[in-house]
Design an enzyme around this catalytic site. Structure first.
Site, PDB file in Angstrom:
ATOM      1  N   SER A 146       0.841  -1.279   0.043  1.00  0.00           N
ATOM      2  CA  SER A 146      -0.141   0.072   0.108  1.00  0.00           C
ATOM      3  C   SER A 146       0.819   1.213   0.096  1.00  0.00           C
ATOM      4  O   SER A 146       2.109   1.291  -0.302  1.00  0.00           O
ATOM      5  CB  SER A 146      -0.860   0.026   1.127  1.00  0.00           C
ATOM      6  OG  SER A 146      -2.132   0.975   1.252  1.00  0.00           O
ATOM      7  N   ASN A 147       0.449   2.644   0.237  1.00  0.00           N
ATOM      8  CA  ASN A 147       1.132   3.765   0.424  1.00  0.00           C
ATOM      9  C   ASN A 147       0.236   4.590   1.472  1.00  0.00           C
ATOM     10  O   ASN A 147      -0.151   4.044   2.346  1.00  0.00           O
ATOM     11  CB  ASN A 147       1.034   4.332  -0.810  1.00  0.00           C
ATOM     12  CG  ASN A 147      -0.375   4.667  -1.403  1.00  0.00           C
ATOM     13  OD1 ASN A 147      -0.967   5.551  -0.731  1.00  0.00           O
ATOM     14  ND2 ASN A 147      -0.787   4.093  -2.327  1.00  0.00           N
ATOM     15  N   TYR A 148       1.136   5.864   1.767  1.00  0.00           N
ATOM     16  CA  TYR A 148       0.746   6.475   2.599  1.00  0.00           C
ATOM     17  C   TYR A 148      -0.594   7.465   2.725  1.00  0.00           C
ATOM     18  O   TYR A 148      -0.833   8.001   3.549  1.00  0.00           O
ATOM     19  CB  TYR A 148       1.844   7.340   3.230  1.00  0.00           C
ATOM     20  CG  TYR A 148       3.302   6.822   3.567  1.00  0.00           C
ATOM     21  CD1 TYR A 148       3.246   6.138   4.761  1.00  0.00           C
ATOM     22  CD2 TYR A 148       4.224   6.655   2.886  1.00  0.00           C
ATOM     23  CE1 TYR A 148       4.300   5.559   5.152  1.00  0.00           C
ATOM     24  CE2 TYR A 148       5.197   6.049   3.460  1.00  0.00           C
ATOM     25  CZ  TYR A 148       5.543   5.558   4.482  1.00  0.00           C
ATOM     26  OH  TYR A 148       6.378   4.633   4.955  1.00  0.00           O
TER      27      TYR A 148
END
Ligand code: PMT
Length: 413
Positions: free
Chosen positions: A216-218
């Protein structure tokens, strides 16, 4: 700064540590030209001095219903006149105790009695601020619901470090943000997106590796949620298609929660034929693991090659089938060659606007409440927006989107 000349703000302050922010809020109101009358509880006076608030507001900060029996000038009916005088009631910080009082109609101090005398058509904004556990307590939530049903606007506290040292939900927003919400309540909103269907993607997608792990990412979803909230306030029918996030659904927004990019694509695609405005603020994973392992991958070897395959590009797919009246706004989070990359995305994905934000810039991009966007238009025009809250940025974006709608309604005449 927004001009609030001629506006009267009744500012209730109850006794929480966040009261230290209120002198700055009073300064902002005064700078905007508004008149401010502070009414505070006895315990608020433990956290911030009535003299400070009186000096900054230019009016005595009131705590007592019966101010001074020996002074014939000070009337015990002041609270009734204040209810008539005020254009808006703001309670910041709102403690659990004052929230409980107001929800139950108590009138045993100047603040609660003023709240009761407010005229019914005037906005009342409540900014709860307390420890996270207290905020979540069923009694507090019940009282806030009651106030909401009574027509108050409850502005969610923020997540962050609390006075207890714990991290949780309960922080009073900064004075600039409170000011912005009060401006919105006081100045009439134009329903510029009435009759339009707006689809917003938000947050991060999760691409499963096995049953318990994902890539995933932030992205927190804050930018997308701000866009959805503002679009709904402007009268649009809003569909918010979001990755997993703790953020609360804004009022009058239809939320669809998804996990992977493929899921986000499937859900968004359903609206391609009908939407008027597509705003793609999500940070969608470009790739996903080719295979999802059933169960939990075991730690057996020194390395584990992960084979990734391309995800569908939602904005690009929309761009291919976009009808002439439809408008699309993409985002680009860049690190190097930002402007060139963003311009290329605008062309490739057939967008009307690309909003560029820089990943490494303080106060912009992922997770923070603010953003600094550069808007790039199809005709090559570039507009640099200031560093501002994501809500304020969202408002500016929709102002721009409106030009496209106005243009298309003129050409269809
Ligand atoms: O959620 P926050 O914490 O508030 O952070 C906001 C944000 C930084 C995520 C947001 O402002 C932002 O920049 N979103 C786009 C992030 C991005 O990585 O964009 P991109 O360059 O990968 O993609 C360009 C555009 O295509 C974006 O509009 C994206 O939503 C869209 N896209 C990308 C890939 C894909 N498979 N499908 C898409 O629709």
């Amino acid at each position: 700064m927004t001009d609030l000349s001629g506006k009267h703000i009744l500012l209730g302050v109850s006794g929480g540590i966040a009261a230290y922010k209120i002198p700055n809020l009073v300064r902002l109101f005064k700078k905007s030209g508004a008149e401010v009358q502070v009414v505070m509880t006895q315990s608020a006076a433990q956290f911030v001095s009535p003299l400070t608030l009186a000096t900054l507001s230019g009016r005595s900060a009131l705590t007592e219903i019966f101010p001074d029996a020996t002074n014939t000038q000070s009337a015990w009916t002041t609270h009734i006149h204040l209810g008539e005088w005020a254009d808006c009631f703001v309670l910041a910080p709102a403690t659990a105790s004052t929230i409980a009082k107001l929800a139950n109609g108590y009138s045993d101090d100047m603040l609660s009695v003023c709240f009761l005398t407010m005229r019914p058509n005037k906005p009342k904004l409540i900014f709860p601020s307390m420890d996270g556990e207290m905020f979540d307590a069923p009694a507090v939530q019940r009282n806030l619901k009651t106030l909401e049903q009574d027509g108050c606007v409850i502005v969610e506290p923020e997540i962050g470090e609390l006075a207890s040292g714990l991290i949780g939900k309960g922080r009073l927003p900064e004075p600039e943000k409170i000011f912005e919400r009060v401006v919105e309540a006081l100045l009439p909103k134009e329903k510029t997106l009435a009759g339009k269907q707006v689809v917003v993607t938000a947050g991060a997608t999760r691409e499963k590796i096995d049953s318990v792990r994902f890539i995933s990412n932030y992205s927190s979803g804050k930018m997308g949620f701000a866009l959805a909230a503002v679009a709904a306030e402007l009268g649009a029918e809003v569909i918010l298609i979001t990755g997993k996030t703790h953020l609360q659904t804004p009022p009058n927004v239809h939320r669809i929660e998804v996990e992977s990019a493929e899921e986000m694509f499937r859900e968004t695609q359903r609206y391609f034929p009908t939407l008027d405005l597509f705003v793609a603020a999500a940070a969608v994973a470009d790739y996903r693991p080719a295979e999802v392992y059933a169960g939990k991958l075991k730690k057996s070897s020194e390395s584990l090659p992960l084979h990734l395959v391309k995800n569908p590009d939602i904005l690009l797919e929309f761009g291919k089938q976009k009808k002439p009246h439809q408008v699309s706004i993409g985002f680009a989070l860049e690190i190097q060659d930002a402007l060139e990359n963003a311009k290329a995305k605008l062309v490739l994905k057939n967008c009307d606007i690309i909003a560029l934000n820089l990943a490494q810039e303080a106060g912009a991009g992922f997770e923070v409440d603010t953003n600094r966007l550069t808007l790039i238009f199809r005709d090559g025009t570039i507009e640099q927006l200031p560093l501002q809250t994501k809500r304020a940025a969202a408002k500016m974006i929709f102002k721009k989107a409106n030009f496209f709608f106005q243009k298309s309604s003129l050409t269809s005449l």
